[in-house]
Design a protein around this motif. Structure first.
Motif, PDB file in Angstrom:
ATOM      1  N   MET A 176       0.795  -1.228   0.000  1.00 41.94           N
ATOM      2  CA  MET A 176       0.000   0.000   0.000  1.00 41.94           C
ATOM      3  C   MET A 176       0.832   1.286   0.000  1.00 41.94           C
ATOM      4  N   GLY A 177       2.145   1.221  -0.009  1.00 41.69           N
ATOM      5  CA  GLY A 177       2.938   2.430  -0.153  1.00 41.69           C
ATOM      6  C   GLY A 177       3.954   2.759   0.925  1.00 41.69           C
ATOM      7  N   LYS A 178       3.708   2.349   2.162  1.00 40.71           N
ATOM      8  CA  LYS A 178       4.600   2.746   3.255  1.00 40.71           C
ATOM      9  C   LYS A 178       5.986   2.096   3.156  1.00 40.71           C
ATOM     10  N   ARG A 179       6.048   0.795   2.979  1.00 39.15           N
ATOM     11  CA  ARG A 179       7.348   0.125   2.859  1.00 39.15           C
ATOM     12  C   ARG A 179       8.049   0.521   1.562  1.00 39.15           C
ATOM     13  N   GLY A 180       7.280   0.739   0.503  1.00 38.55           N
ATOM     14  CA  GLY A 180       7.852   1.205  -0.754  1.00 38.55           C
ATOM     15  C   GLY A 180       8.523   2.560  -0.583  1.00 38.55           C
ATOM     16  N   ALA A 181       7.873   3.452   0.179  1.00 35.38           N
ATOM     17  CA  ALA A 181       8.454   4.772   0.451  1.00 35.38           C
ATOM     18  C   ALA A 181       9.737   4.633   1.261  1.00 35.38           C
ATOM     19  N   SER A 182       9.736   3.732   2.223  1.00 36.35           N
ATOM     20  CA  SER A 182      10.925   3.497   3.036  1.00 36.35           C
ATOM     21  C   SER A 182      12.084   2.988   2.173  1.00 36.35           C
ATOM     22  N   ALA A 183      11.781   2.038   1.289  1.00 32.84           N
ATOM     23  CA  ALA A 183      12.811   1.488   0.401  1.00 32.84           C
ATOM     24  C   ALA A 183      13.320   2.555  -0.567  1.00 32.84           C
ATOM     25  N   THR A 184      12.409   3.398  -1.074  1.00 28.47           N
ATOM     26  CA  THR A 184      12.801   4.471  -1.984  1.00 28.47           C
ATOM     27  C   THR A 184      13.729   5.444  -1.268  1.00 28.47           C
ATOM     28  N   LEU A 193      21.419   6.005  -0.802  1.00 24.51           N
ATOM     29  CA  LEU A 193      22.549   5.263  -1.370  1.00 24.51           C
ATOM     30  C   LEU A 193      22.973   5.807  -2.733  1.00 24.51           C
ATOM     31  N   GLY A 194      22.349   6.891  -3.168  1.00 21.08           N
ATOM     32  CA  GLY A 194      22.773   7.538  -4.400  1.00 21.08           C
ATOM     33  C   GLY A 194      21.975   7.192  -5.641  1.00 21.08           C
ATOM     34  N   PHE A 195      20.876   6.445  -5.498  1.00 19.23           N
ATOM     35  CA  PHE A 195      20.027   6.127  -6.647  1.00 19.23           C
ATOM     36  C   PHE A 195      19.117   7.338  -6.866  1.00 19.23           C
ATOM     37  N   ILE A 196      19.630   8.285  -7.652  1.00 21.23           N
ATOM     38  CA  ILE A 196      19.069   9.628  -7.718  1.00 21.23           C
ATOM     39  C   ILE A 196      17.657   9.723  -8.286  1.00 21.23           C
ATOM     40  N   SER A 197      17.228   8.726  -9.037  1.00 20.35           N
ATOM     41  CA  SER A 197      15.891   8.782  -9.639  1.00 20.35           C
ATOM     42  C   SER A 197      14.926   7.757  -9.057  1.00 20.35           C
ATOM     43  N   ALA A 198      15.260   7.213  -7.884  1.00 21.46           N
ATOM     44  CA  ALA A 198      14.387   6.212  -7.264  1.00 21.46           C
ATOM     45  C   ALA A 198      13.005   6.814  -7.013  1.00 21.46           C
ATOM     46  N   GLN A 199      11.972   5.993  -7.277  1.00 13.09           N
ATOM     47  CA  GLN A 199      10.594   6.433  -7.122  1.00 13.09           C
ATOM     48  C   GLN A 199       9.794   5.362  -6.391  1.00 13.09           C
ATOM     49  N   ASN A 200       8.673   5.785  -5.812  1.00  9.97           N
ATOM     50  CA  ASN A 200       7.781   4.872  -5.118  1.00  9.97           C
ATOM     51  C   ASN A 200       6.453   4.805  -5.868  1.00  9.97           C
ATOM     52  N   TYR A 201       6.005   3.571  -6.162  1.00 10.26           N
ATOM     53  CA  TYR A 201       4.649   3.392  -6.678  1.00 10.26           C
ATOM     54  C   TYR A 201       3.762   3.271  -5.446  1.00 10.26           C
TER      55      TYR A 201
END
Length: 119
Positions: A84-92, A98-106
Motif C-alpha cells: 500500500m505504499g509505506k514500505r515502498g516509500a521506506s525502500a525508496t 545510497l545515491g540512486f538519484i531517480s528512485a521512485q515509489n509506486y
C-alpha cells in the motif's frame, strides 16, 4: 533527504513505463508470503529490510542473488512498491540515500495494481 521528498508515480505512470521502457527496474519490497499471493509482472523481490544490503552489493553478487542486472545509481527508472505504499516509500528513501538519484515509489502498491488489473 526527508521522507516527503520522495517522488511517487501513479498506476498510469507505471503502466506507461512498463510498456515503453526496457530499463524499468521494479522492486517489490513485500514479504515472500505476500509475493507468493501475486506480483506485478517483471518485478524483482527484494524485501524492504534487505534493500540497503542489496543495493550495496557489487554487480556480480547482485546478479547471482537476484537473477537480474543491478541498476546503476543514475538509472532513470528505479521504482519500489509494496502492498500500500509505506514500505515502498521506506525502500525508496533508502535507495535515494545510497545515491540512486531517480528512485521512485509506486504508492498505490500491489493493492491498487491488483484491483485495476482484476487480479
Amino acid at each position: 533527504m526527508a521522507q516527503q521528498d520522495i517522488k511517487e508515480i501513479s498506476y498510469e505512470d507505471l503502466k506507461a513505463l512498463m510498456e515503453k521502457s526496457q530499463n524499468l527496474f521494479l522492486v517489490d519490497v513485500r514479504t515472500k508470503e505476500e509475493v507468493d499471493k501475486g506480483r506485478i509482472p517483471g518485478s524483482v523481490h527484494i524485501p524492504v529490510d534487505t534493500v540497503a544490503a542489496a543495493l550495496s552489493m557489487d554487480p556480480e553478487e547482485f546478479k547471482a542473488k537476484y537473477g537480474v542486472t543491478k541498476p546503476l545509481p543514475d538509472s532513470p527508472n528505479v521504482v519500489f512498491h509494496c502492498q500500500m505504499g509505506k514500505r515502498g516509500a521506506s525502500a525508496t528513501h533508502t535507495a535515494l540515500e545510497l545515491g540512486f538519484i531517480s528512485a521512485q515509489n509506486y504508492a498505490g502498491g500491489y493493492r491498487e495494481w491488483s484491483g485495476k488489473e482484476g487480479k
